[in-house]
Scaffold this active site. Structure first.
Site, short mmCIF file in Angstrom:
data_model
loop_
_atom_site.label_atom_id
_atom_site.label_comp_id
_atom_site.label_asym_id
_atom_site.label_seq_id
_atom_site.Cartn_x
_atom_site.Cartn_y
_atom_site.Cartn_z
N ASP A 196 45.75 79.23 49.70
CA ASP A 196 46.35 79.77 48.48
C ASP A 196 47.66 80.51 48.79
O ASP A 196 47.74 81.28 49.74
CB ASP A 196 45.34 80.75 47.86
N GLU A 245 48.91 75.08 49.07
CA GLU A 245 49.29 75.36 47.69
C GLU A 245 50.63 76.07 47.74
O GLU A 245 50.72 77.29 47.82
CB GLU A 245 48.25 76.24 46.98
#
Ligand code: GLC
Length: 655
Positions: free
Chosen positions: A295, A337
């Site tokens: 993330d 990401e």
């Protein structure tokens, strides 16, 4: 630039010094598994030099570097010893077939456990549903312990080893992972490693004044440094707060918080943070997770005078995690990401870094082409920016839990005569339904009054015009929206990479405005596409006229078709010249199988003429695999309203 000519030698020396000590520490357990230990050591010797150099780049200047190495090697052995036998078997299986995820057979789905099935225990009951859809890659959105109330949809983690009690327990998670594995479905989870919540034990200890834990975060006694950094930083959630620093009353210090004030950025310049997060990562891997979604990768390293995004050390950290993973849990893959400029997105994709990456550019440009009905920006960008390093691939999504940002390259746009600033304004107007004639029902996300920037929330179907059409009770508009949806799906499934279905979209899920009544999330319009309602539709499956039924079966049909076509595995994707501004086409090929895919973004019928088809190698009769119609050699191809055709010389594939 540090030269690493001495690297191999120093790496070898350090390992020779440290390993005997580590072997002593774990002697009894290692003696019980001599053959396994031998295999571990092979991997260690293979990867150590890389790992050593990465760690030296990050922490070599620190006086206790040797201690850092020792501690890290201990961590590796400890978590490898704790790794369950069945996962070690999976490691071997994946090592024998390391590119399994490039296969055309791989199809993904992503969901929020609480919204989908309330909790982990009940998710078991739906494995047959995932199988019916054909999924073999399942991403569960963050489900860890988080603060009550706003927790950024689970992205403010208070404990990486505990599941949110409303959702279940860690034992249930590993049980589910095993069940999914038995069914051939790989479990994907987030590794939220840029920040913890301000309720994590580390931040609590920091708040209580423990200097070791204060050093886990970036904290400052006054505004001097924060102000210097701030000059170059962008606001990620500008409607919620300005600036990237939050005052902590307990510590009486400013804390770096890139996202929300309750998400404290971890300080990776502290080697202890790196090691502690590696432990959390291996703990997750040992529950049976096969892919970690890394993330917010862009933000993990800070450097004064820069925007503190995509710093070289961010890559080094991920590569170091990757090298350790190859030693301890080789079946684990990383998915990046990075929702940043396309030039930066590609930098995270490498077999030694992230083997998988979200494809935000394709996503944004599919929506762009849907709005403009023209494919020039899509075509140009995909022609020049689609290729990934060997052994890596994209994860293609149309919608996900986040907003849509228009991340195309400004110069690409200018080269095509498009003014990037004006175009983004147009797209925002279009997708919020403000633009005259727009079919979309999106909701603005994070309007920045200083820059005029804004992003878009909304479900696939609502953005593609279904909500508007249903409201108007106009069956023609409904069919048009259905065709738009099927068009984007067709590209997602065929263009190359893992298609990732945002669960609910298989039903044509519409926007859900109930978030407006919940004070904890009312300011976060992304909740408009994070709906609980969608699951009521699942029981409707028998009514074949129902839109839900049609959407679902079309999705299954596309997935099944993809799985029959080796040409759709990762590999060649060549954007072609269709000779028509509304048609986006590409060739997918593998060995002697070749498929020409042409997609129309226009309402009116569009032609790709025989000359262009011929230039793409269409020299004899071909079949459109989408409807089994034959296109005779020498004829023009005519596409109807938002039609997608998959032309092939393979005759034995029927739907
Ligand atoms: C990622 C997530 C997003 C979250 C952010 C902060 O971008 O996808 O939902 O808000 O990280 O953790």
């Amino acid at each position: 630039m540090v030269e690493y000519d001495w690297g191999p030698e120093q790496a070898r020396k350090s390992l020779n010094r440290i390993l005997p000590e580590v072997e002593k520490t774990f002697a009894i357990r290692l003696q019980q598994a001599p053959y396994e230990w031998h295999k571990f050591k092979n991997r260690l010797h293979r990867e150590w030099e890389h790992l050593f150099i990465y760690l030296h780049q990050l922490y070599g200047w620190q006086y206790d570097f040797f201690y850092t190495l020792e501690r890290i090697l201990n961590t590796l052995v400890q978590y490898w010893l704790e790794r369950p036998a069945e996962l070690k078997l999976l490691d071997e299986k994946r090592e024998a077939d390391p590119y399994w995820f490039l296969s055309e057979k791989v199809v993904g789905g992503v969901l929020y456990v609480d919204l989908f099935s309330d909790n982990l225990a009940k998710l078991d009951d739906h494995i047959s549903y995932f199988k019916k859809l054909g999924l073999n890659y399942l991403h569960l959105m963050p489900l860890f312990a988080v603060p009550k109330g706003d927790n950024d949809g689970g992205y403010a983690v208070s404990d990486y080893r505990a599941i949110n009690p409303d959702i279940g327990t860690i034992e249930e998670l590993s049980k589910l992972a095993a069940e999914l594995r038995d069914e051939g479905i790989s479990l994907v989870l987030d590794f939220v490693f840029n920040h913890t919540s301000d309720e994590h034990i580390w931040s609590q200890k920091a708040k209580s004044g423990d200097p070791d834990f204060m050093a886990y975060y970036y904290t400052y006694p006054d505004r001097e440094l924060p102000d210097q950094f701030q000059k170059y930083l962008r606001d990620i959630f500008p409607t919620v707060r300005k600036g990237s620093f939050t005052w902590c009353e307990e510590m009486k210090r400013w804390v770096w918080t890139t996202f929300n004030s309750f998400q404290w950025d971890l300080n990776y310049s502290n080697s202890e943070v790196f090691r502690a997060m590696a432990e959390e990562m291996f703990f997750l891997a040992n529950q049976g997770v096969e892919v970690l979604r890394l993330d917010a990768v862009a933000f993990i390293w800070k450097r004064l005078g820069t925007n503190c995004e995509n710093q070289p050390e961010a890559h080094t950290i991920i590569r170091a995690f990757n090298a350790m993973t190859k030693i301890v849990a080789p079946c684990l893959l990383f998915k990046s990401e990075a929702i940043v400029h396309p030039d930066e997105v590609i930098q995270y994709i490498h077999p030694d870094e992230c083997q998988l990456s979200y494809n935000p550019l394709l996503m944004a440009l599919l929506w762009e082409a849907l709005a403009t009905r023209e494919v020039k920006l899509l075509e140009y960008s995909m022609r020049n920016r689609y290729r990934t390093p060997a052994g890596c691939t994209w994860v293609n999504f149309i919608r996900c839990h986040d907003d849509i940002g228009w991340t195309f390259d400004d110069q690409d746009a200018r080269n095509l005569g498009i003014d990037p600033v004006g175009h983004r304004k147009f797209l925002n107007k279009f997708y919020t339904g403000e633009y005259p004639g727009s079919f979309a029902k999106g909701v603005p996300f994070q309007f920045n009054a200083d820059t005029g920037d804004v992003r878009i929330s909304g479900t696939f179907s609502s953005l593609a015009g279904l909500e508007d059409a249903i409201e108007k009770q106009d069956s023609e508009l409904i069919e048009r929206a259905v065709r738009r949806i099927n068009l984007l799906r067709s590209i997602q499934v065929s263009i190359g990479g893992i298609p990732l279905l945002y669960i609910g979209d298989e039903w044509g899920m519409l926007n859900d405005y109930t978030y407006l009544t919940d004070p904890t999330i009312v300011n976060d319009s992304r909740w408009v596409h994070r709906s609980r309602k969608r699951w009521e539709a699942r029981e409707d499956l028998t009514d074949q006229d129902a839109l839900e039924w049609r959407f679902f079966h079309e999705m299954v049909k596309l997935f099944n078709l993809r799985k029959k076509l080796p040409a759709l595995q990762n590999g060649g994707m060549e954007v072609i010249h269709t000779g028509n501004p509304h048609l986006f086409g590409y060739i997918r090929a593998f060995n002697d199988q070749k498929i020409l895919i042409v997609n129309s973004f226009a309402e009116e019928p569009q032609k790709m003429d025989a000359t262009h088809l011929n230039a793409c190698g269409v020299k004899k009769d071909v079949i459109n695999l989408m409807n089994n119609e034959v296109l005779s050699s020498g004829s023009d191809l005519v596409l109807n309203d938002h039609q997608s055709v998959w032309l092939s010389t393979v005759w034995d594939i029927s739907l």
